[in-house]
Scaffold this motif. Structure first.
Motif, short mmCIF file in Angstrom:
data_model
loop_
_atom_site.label_atom_id
_atom_site.label_comp_id
_atom_site.label_asym_id
_atom_site.label_seq_id
_atom_site.Cartn_x
_atom_site.Cartn_y
_atom_site.Cartn_z
N ALA A 175 0.69 -1.41 0.11
CA ALA A 175 0.14 -0.02 0.00
C ALA A 175 0.85 1.30 -0.01
CB ALA A 175 -0.83 0.03 1.26
N PHE A 176 1.97 1.18 0.52
CA PHE A 176 2.80 2.40 0.88
C PHE A 176 3.49 2.68 -0.91
CE2 PHE A 176 6.95 4.54 1.17
CZ PHE A 176 6.68 5.31 2.35
N VAL A 177 3.85 1.45 -1.28
CA VAL A 177 4.53 1.79 -2.65
C VAL A 177 3.40 2.19 -3.48
CG1 VAL A 177 5.48 0.62 -4.55
CG2 VAL A 177 6.42 0.24 -2.07
N PHE A 178 2.20 1.60 -3.32
CA PHE A 178 1.00 2.20 -4.22
C PHE A 178 0.81 3.66 -3.99
CE2 PHE A 178 -3.16 2.41 -5.93
CZ PHE A 178 -3.46 1.21 -6.72
N GLY A 179 0.94 4.00 -2.79
CA GLY A 179 0.82 5.49 -2.47
C GLY A 179 2.01 6.49 -3.28
N LEU A 180 3.15 5.79 -3.61
CA LEU A 180 4.26 6.24 -3.96
C LEU A 180 3.65 6.78 -5.46
CD1 LEU A 180 7.40 4.17 -3.20
CD2 LEU A 180 7.15 6.41 -2.20
N GLY A 181 3.15 5.98 -5.92
CA GLY A 181 2.55 6.15 -7.57
C GLY A 181 1.54 7.38 -7.53
N TYR A 182 0.53 7.32 -6.44
CA TYR A 182 -0.40 8.25 -6.42
C TYR A 182 -0.01 9.51 -6.23
CZ TYR A 182 -5.08 10.05 -5.06
OH TYR A 182 -6.14 10.76 -4.83
N TRP A 183 1.02 9.87 -5.10
CA TRP A 183 1.48 10.90 -4.58
C TRP A 183 2.60 11.71 -5.51
CZ3 TRP A 183 -2.56 12.15 -2.25
CH2 TRP A 183 -3.21 11.48 -1.44
N LEU A 184 3.30 10.88 -6.14
CA LEU A 184 4.62 11.38 -6.72
C LEU A 184 4.87 11.38 -8.25
CD1 LEU A 184 7.27 10.22 -4.09
CD2 LEU A 184 6.12 12.08 -4.21
N SER A 185 4.37 10.22 -8.84
CA SER A 185 4.47 9.82 -10.18
C SER A 185 3.18 9.99 -11.11
CB SER A 185 5.20 8.44 -10.33
OG SER A 185 4.52 7.39 -9.99
N GLU A 186 1.92 9.96 -10.33
CA GLU A 186 0.86 9.65 -11.17
C GLU A 186 0.62 11.08 -11.89
OE1 GLU A 186 -2.65 7.16 -10.21
OE2 GLU A 186 -3.63 9.17 -9.87
N HIS A 187 0.43 11.24 -13.10
CA HIS A 187 -0.17 12.60 -13.75
C HIS A 187 -0.90 12.29 -14.92
CE1 HIS A 187 0.30 16.59 -15.21
NE2 HIS A 187 1.01 16.32 -16.20
N PHE A 188 -2.13 12.88 -14.73
CA PHE A 188 -2.88 12.35 -16.00
C PHE A 188 -2.68 13.73 -16.96
CE2 PHE A 188 -5.22 9.91 -12.78
CZ PHE A 188 -4.91 8.61 -13.19
N ILE A 189 -2.85 13.50 -18.21
CA ILE A 189 -3.00 14.40 -19.33
C ILE A 189 -4.18 13.84 -20.20
CG2 ILE A 189 -1.74 15.49 -21.09
CD1 ILE A 189 0.75 14.77 -19.61
N ARG A 190 -5.00 14.95 -20.64
CA ARG A 190 -6.31 14.82 -21.45
C ARG A 190 -6.18 15.65 -22.40
NH1 ARG A 190 -9.57 11.61 -18.36
NH2 ARG A 190 -9.44 11.78 -16.10
N ASP A 191 -6.91 15.33 -23.64
CA ASP A 191 -7.05 16.07 -24.81
C ASP A 191 -8.17 17.22 -24.22
OD1 ASP A 191 -8.58 17.20 -27.16
OD2 ASP A 191 -7.24 15.89 -28.12
N ALA A 192 -7.67 18.56 -24.41
CA ALA A 192 -8.56 19.64 -23.96
C ALA A 192 -9.83 19.49 -24.59
CB ALA A 192 -7.56 20.86 -24.10
N SER A 193 -9.93 19.39 -25.92
CA SER A 193 -11.24 19.41 -26.57
C SER A 193 -12.22 18.34 -26.40
CB SER A 193 -11.02 19.87 -27.84
OG SER A 193 -10.48 18.51 -28.49
N THR A 194 -11.58 16.93 -26.21
CA THR A 194 -12.48 15.80 -26.23
C THR A 194 -12.54 15.16 -24.85
OG1 THR A 194 -10.49 14.47 -26.85
CG2 THR A 194 -11.71 15.13 -28.52
N GLY A 195 -11.53 15.53 -23.78
CA GLY A 195 -11.25 14.95 -22.71
C GLY A 195 -10.87 13.51 -22.73
N GLN A 196 -10.28 12.97 -23.77
CA GLN A 196 -9.76 11.86 -23.81
C GLN A 196 -8.40 11.67 -23.15
OE1 GLN A 196 -8.70 10.54 -27.74
NE2 GLN A 196 -8.39 8.36 -27.38
N LEU A 197 -8.29 10.54 -22.43
CA LEU A 197 -7.23 10.29 -21.62
C LEU A 197 -6.01 10.18 -22.59
CD1 LEU A 197 -6.01 9.95 -19.05
CD2 LEU A 197 -6.43 7.60 -18.81
#
Length: 517
Positions: A428-450
């Motif tokens: 769970a701690f390592v899972f949190g590493l991804g959530y807090w430190l490396s997870e970064h979502f980028i979407r298409d501004a017009s369509t919202g597509q991931l």
């Protein structure tokens, strides 16, 4: 009928989804799940799109159909965590002791409001801190992005993060250390949470004291401060973060069947819980072995199935393992009661196999079924507690960082399997590493597509991200009278144990450079 093998956390809902799409009775759909490769909430609902579509093709073609989604498709269909925005006002005295918090929260639920975790957010916003006056308002916000999904402590993890941000904000405003502000606001036994539940048991202060002592916090704090004064471009941070995580059983029924075979006395167990790496099957086998007093090698488990476990809950919320253990415990006790007449006709030193053969000869049923549905009048049946201390070094020019050491002390009651529980805390701690430190979502501004839909763009933690020195301990002599066999559930909690570790480096950098504001 149709046999469906799906990677789902919720067999009953999968069965219902397929039945609705095909226009048939639920009893015509047989869902089986042997195990799944992780779940974390993402396979509770959105996995049924695949199951229903595949079933429709098999139904129309009258032949087996198999669908395996690639990572790109899976990520886009299953969805991602909802984003939260909180605006708050805090009242406190000069020491940092909280008096009142007013907060308005906005949640990006995507194009539909299927997965809004406002209620969970409100239930976890206090984390481990007492504040006498609260007003928290949550709003789901419809956007042009895909519907959000549950993912490991949904609603709870962002709520705890925001609460820890408040503690940091209060400390910074008063010119105090975050640890000083945290410790004076920790819950004490008898205090009441914002959702009006009294804490009849609360070990957070004891955990804090024990961990601070065992990890040499004060000595290491002085060393960190000396390092930061001597180094301009590399800084160290050290923080201690507490956690209170509620466990609620309401609305989570589970069942099991325990069968004994007369030929050799071997035992077969099947439950409605889904094994996804959390050790559910391991704990179930241990409980059956301990209750029946038979060797663990005599016990086998079978895949979960809607025939043997109909109408069961989703395996989630960190309650699946312990409630399945409760069902197995009940079934095994029932089985022993059924076998008692046969046992009484044998010598006291008769073996398990001899008792089984005798009972079979007497026509005694060697199978027992149990159904567990333990509702609660409070929001939670009980709370799990933990404290984590993490030290990190940061390159202030590049952002490159390394976790030097993490110490974690976790109150999981009287653990059924300490190795499993320690492993869950580490994971769970390592899972949190991804959530807090490396997870970064980028979407298409017009369509919202991931757009960050595979590992070229989405970066999970790797071997170099985990702590160089990782120490996890379980609180000793802390049985949980409200839990199953005095234990506590645990999976999602400790992902929140590192959320403030980098803030220490930021504060040290600004203070050294005369930028503390």
């Amino acid at each position: 009928g149709l046999d469906v093998y799906s990677s789902t956390q919720w067999m009953d809902y999968c069965q219902e989804s397929v039945a609705q799409v095909l226009g048939v009775k639920k009893s015509s759909v047989n869902v089986t799940v042997k195990r799944i490769g992780g779940g974390f909430g993402g396979k509770i609902i959105n996995s049924h799109f695949f199951a229903a579509g595949t079933s429709l093709a098999a139904y129309k073609l009258n032949r087996p159909v198999r669908v395996v989604a690639n990572l790109d498709t899976n990520t886009q269909v299953v969805g991602v965590r909802p984003a939260f925005l909180a605006r708050y006002q805090v009242g406190c005295d000069d020491s940092g002791k909280l008096n009142a918090i007013v907060m308005t929260v906005y949640c990006d639920v995507g194009v539909t409001n299927d997965e809004f975790f406002g209620d969970k957010f409100q239930s976890f916003i206090d984390n481990a801190y007492y504040c006498p006056h609260w007003k928290v308002t949550t709003h789901p916000c419809k956007t042009h992005t895909p519907t959000a999904t549950a993912c490991r402590a949904p609603g709870a993890a962002p709520a705890i993060f925001i609460m820890e941000s408040i503690m940091e904000h209060v400390a910074k405003s008063l010119g105090k250390s975050a640890e000083d502000v945290r410790i004076i606001n920790l819950y004490q036994e008898g205090q009441v949470t914002p959702y009006k539940q009294p804490l009849t048991y609360c070990s957070i202060s004891s955990l804090w004291s024990q961990l601070v002592k065992s990890c040499d916090y004060h000595v290491r704090r002085e060393a960190v401060e000396a390092f930061n004064k001597a180094n301009r471009w590399k800084k160290k941070g050290l923080s201690v973060v507490p956690l209170k995580f509620g466990i609620g059983w309401s609305g989570a029924p589970f069942s099991c069947i325990v069968s004994v075979f007369a030929g050799d006395g071997s035992v077969m167990v099947t439950t409605g819980g889904i094994e996804m790496g959390q050790g559910l099957v391991t704990k179930v086998v241990q409980v059956a072995s301990s209750t029946l007093h038979v060797d663990i090698d005599l016990i086998n488990t079978r895949p979960s199935n809607v025939l043997t476990a109909p109408n069961n809950s989703t395996t989630g919320g960190s309650v699946g393992s312990e409630l399945c253990c409760a069902a197995v415990l009940s079934a095994c006790r029932q089985l022993l009661e059924q076998m008692e007449p046969g046992r009484q006709q044998l010598p006291a030193d008769a073996t398990w196999q001899q008792v089984v053969v005798k009972c079979f000869g007497m026509g005694i049923d060697l199978q027992a079924k149990s159904w567990v549905d333990r509702s609660c009048t409070n929001v939670f049946n009980y709370n799990s507690y933990g404290v984590t201390c993490t030290e990190v070094i940061l390159d202030v020019l590049t952002g490159e960082h390394q976790i030097i050491r993490t110490d974690m002390l976790y109150d999981c009651g009287e653990s059924i399997n300490p190795e499993v529980d320690v492993g869950q805390a580490e994971g769970a701690f390592v899972f949190g590493l991804g959530y807090w430190l490396s997870e970064h979502f980028i979407r298409d501004a017009s369509t919202g597509q991931l757009l960050t839909k595979n590992t070229w763009e989405y970066k999970p933690p790797s071997a170099h991200d985990i702590p160089m020195d990782f120490r996890v301990s379980l609180l000793k002599n802390a049985p949980n009278p409200l839990g199953i066999l005095r234990s506590k559930g645990g999976r999602d909690k400790r992902m929140n144990g590192l959320m403030d570790r980098d803030r220490g480096t930021d504060g040290q950098t600004r203070q050294t450079d005369g930028l503390m504001d």
